[in-house]
Design an enzyme around this catalytic site. Structure first.
Site, PDB file in Angstrom:
ATOM      1  N   CYS A  21      -5.444 -17.474  -3.288  1.00 11.75           N
ATOM      2  CA  CYS A  21      -5.123 -16.982  -1.943  1.00 11.75           C
ATOM      3  C   CYS A  21      -4.245 -17.947  -1.153  1.00 11.75           C
ATOM      4  O   CYS A  21      -3.078 -17.663  -0.890  1.00 11.75           O
ATOM      5  CB  CYS A  21      -6.416 -16.720  -1.163  1.00 11.75           C
TER       6      CYS A  21
ATOM      7  N   THR B  61       0.836  -1.197   0.000  1.00 10.47           N
ATOM      8  CA  THR B  61       0.000   0.000   0.000  1.00 10.47           C
ATOM      9  C   THR B  61       0.877   1.256   0.000  1.00 10.47           C
ATOM     10  O   THR B  61       0.562   2.250  -0.672  1.00 10.47           O
ATOM     11  CB  THR B  61      -0.932   0.006   1.221  1.00 10.47           C
TER      12      THR B  61
ATOM     13  N   LYS C 175      -4.674 -10.383   6.159  1.00 11.36           N
ATOM     14  CA  LYS C 175      -5.122 -11.296   5.107  1.00 11.36           C
ATOM     15  C   LYS C 175      -4.112 -12.421   4.896  1.00 11.36           C
ATOM     16  O   LYS C 175      -4.477 -13.597   4.745  1.00 11.36           O
ATOM     17  CB  LYS C 175      -5.320 -10.520   3.805  1.00 11.36           C
TER      18      LYS C 175
ATOM     19  N   PHE D 189     -10.066 -25.409  -8.320  1.00 14.85           N
ATOM     20  CA  PHE D 189      -9.236 -25.500  -7.116  1.00 14.85           C
ATOM     21  C   PHE D 189     -10.044 -25.826  -5.877  1.00 14.85           C
ATOM     22  O   PHE D 189      -9.476 -26.170  -4.834  1.00 14.85           O
ATOM     23  CB  PHE D 189      -8.406 -24.222  -6.916  1.00 14.85           C
ATOM     24  N   LYS D 190     -11.382 -25.777  -5.964  1.00 16.48           N
ATOM     25  CA  LYS D 190     -12.230 -26.164  -4.842  1.00 16.48           C
ATOM     26  C   LYS D 190     -13.607 -26.543  -5.389  1.00 16.48           C
ATOM     27  O   LYS D 190     -13.902 -26.318  -6.562  1.00 16.48           O
ATOM     28  CB  LYS D 190     -12.346 -25.034  -3.813  1.00 16.48           C
TER      29      LYS D 190
ATOM     30  N   ARG E  46     -11.898 -30.290  21.465  1.00 15.91           N
ATOM     31  CA  ARG E  46     -11.007 -29.185  21.109  1.00 15.91           C
ATOM     32  C   ARG E  46     -10.149 -29.502  19.882  1.00 15.91           C
ATOM     33  O   ARG E  46      -9.136 -28.852  19.637  1.00 15.91           O
ATOM     34  CB  ARG E  46     -10.110 -28.834  22.311  1.00 15.91           C
TER      35      ARG E  46
END
Length: 423
Positions: A271, A131, A217, A336-337, A257
């Site tokens: 990502c 940024t 992210k 990919f998914k 857990r």
């Protein structure tokens, strides 16, 4: 409101839905993309990607005059940059380095139309510090304007980072309900960004600084990558020890857990397979666990291909009159998914292509979410589910699309990386 016109640079899987959401709230939206076909498609009120509900929103936005697509940026009050951040070419064993050329090109494109009071938001998932680079690139071109790195709260141009945090297949809903992390280069930058996103975002807009927003992210996706790597490594261990990994995970997850993810053929997408490297590239000596997870997940496709080679050998032992050329292999899923058409960084696609390259017989591909294969994969033959079931000798499950979940297992030798046919 101080944003009469919003411009979205990059009309892909994130940019187009974002543009459509602003337009659905009666904002004048100018979408910018270098792909002429995408621009023409959108201007007809159609979409060039697969995303549930998006087609209806885009059609209405275009028909009502709130959304148009162009090749070159035009003046606006806010500019959202949503372009890819891939890797630079690298040799095997090297740490991939981010390619920021698309972001820089977007900055160069909007620089000439910037005016005092405009807001620029980088949505592209980026390495820490990007940024600030955006602000530097714009300042170099527009010396007549002031930027936050020089004049802080009093800058002519406000700049912030707000990473997308949506799940493909659920983008329309999650753009609205998910919280947003907003990192401005000044308090004013953050406040104006919140004002803009609150046009349609019902989730919280949480303010931080630009570097933390970038890292947030990367952290989310790196955490997911590490968790998947554990599951993938576990599947390899279980295969060697002759243990059903699906049953094992189910049993372990009964602990209150413990929540182990499901293994697969690797990790893909724009990502999770990419973002951890942005952390590793900046801090290679410190990011040991993140680096190891990437290696585990990137090596899983080779393990799957080895399993397919063993399946071919098994078939030929069962059918001694056959040769390798007589063996037909079907690969189920290329995205990919599950239940999307996105092939970016897809391990399923790379596995299928590698099988087709190595195998001297026929290699079929079943991907219900696309109509044609990428041009570089013409050695694969795209077929429907029934054709694959009835003609293939070896069946390789790679992506658990809904069409596959509700079908009986096929006849023949099965290599199941998703536990659909072996559970």
């Amino acid at each position: 409101m101080s944003f009469g016109t919003v411009s979205v640079i990059g009309l892909g899987y994130i940019g187009l839905p974002t543009a459509a959401m602003f337009a659905s709230c009666k904002k004048n939206v100018i979408g910018v993309d270098v792909n002429q076909n995408a621009v023409d498609t959108i201007n007809r009120g159609e979409i060039h990607i697969v995303e549930p509900e998006l087609d209806v929103i885009v059609q209405a936005a275009v028909q009502n005059g709130f959304l148009k697509a162009v090749i070159k940026p035009e003046p606006a009050d806010a500019f959202l940059i949503a372009v890819p951040t891939p890797f630079l070419p690298c040799h095997f064993g090297e740490i991939p380095q981010p390619d920021l050329s698309y972001i820089k090109s977007a900055c160069e494109g909007i620089a000439s139309v910037l005016k005092r009071g405009d807001l620029v938001i980088l949505e592209s998932t980026s390495p820490v510090g990007t940024t600030e680079k955006v602000a530097e690139w714009l300042a170099e071109i527009r010396r007549d304007l002031s930027f936050p790195q020089h004049t802080g709260e009093y800058a002519d141009i406000n700049i912030a980072h707000c990473p997308e945090r949506v799940l493909p297949g659920h983008v329309v809903r999650e753009l609205v309900v998910n919280d947003r992390v907003i990192g401005g280069m000044s308090s004013r930058c953050s406040e104006r960004s919140v004002e803009l996103y609150k046009t349609f975002v019902l989730g919280d807009c949480v303010i931080t600084n630009a570097r933390t927003a970038e890292m947030a992210k990367l952290t989310e996706n790196s955490c997911r990558d590490v968790q998947i790597a554990f599951a993938n490594e576990l599947s390899i261990i279980c295969d060697k020890l002759d243990i059903d990994v699906w049953e094992l995970i189910s049993l372990a997850n009964r602990h209150p857990r413990i929540n182990i993810l499901q293994p697969g053929p690797g990790v893909g997408g724009h990502c999770i397979a990419v973002d951890p490297w942005f952390i590793v590239s900046k801090t290679p000596d410190e990011a040991k666990l993140i680096y190891t997870a990437r290696i585990v997940n990137d090596s899983k496709p080779a393990w799957v291909i080895d399993k397919v080679k063993l399946a071919i050998s098994e078939y030929l032992q069962l059918e001694p009159t056959k040769t390798v050329k007589d063996v037909t292999i079907a690969c189920y899923g290329l995205a990919f998914k599950p239940d999307i058409d996105d092939l970016r960084e897809s391990p399923a696609l790379s596995i299928s292509a590698e099988i087709a390259s190595l195998h001297r017989g026929v290699t079929l591909a079943v991907e219900p979410n696309i109509e044609i294969l990428p041009a570089s994969h013409d050695n694969l033959k795209l077929v429907n589910l029934n054709t694959a079931y009835t003609t293939a000798n070896i069946h390789v499950m790679l992506v658990d699309h809904k069409q596959f979940k509700f079908s009986d297992s096929p006849q023949g030798i099965i290599v199941d990386t998703k536990g659909i046919w072996t559970k």
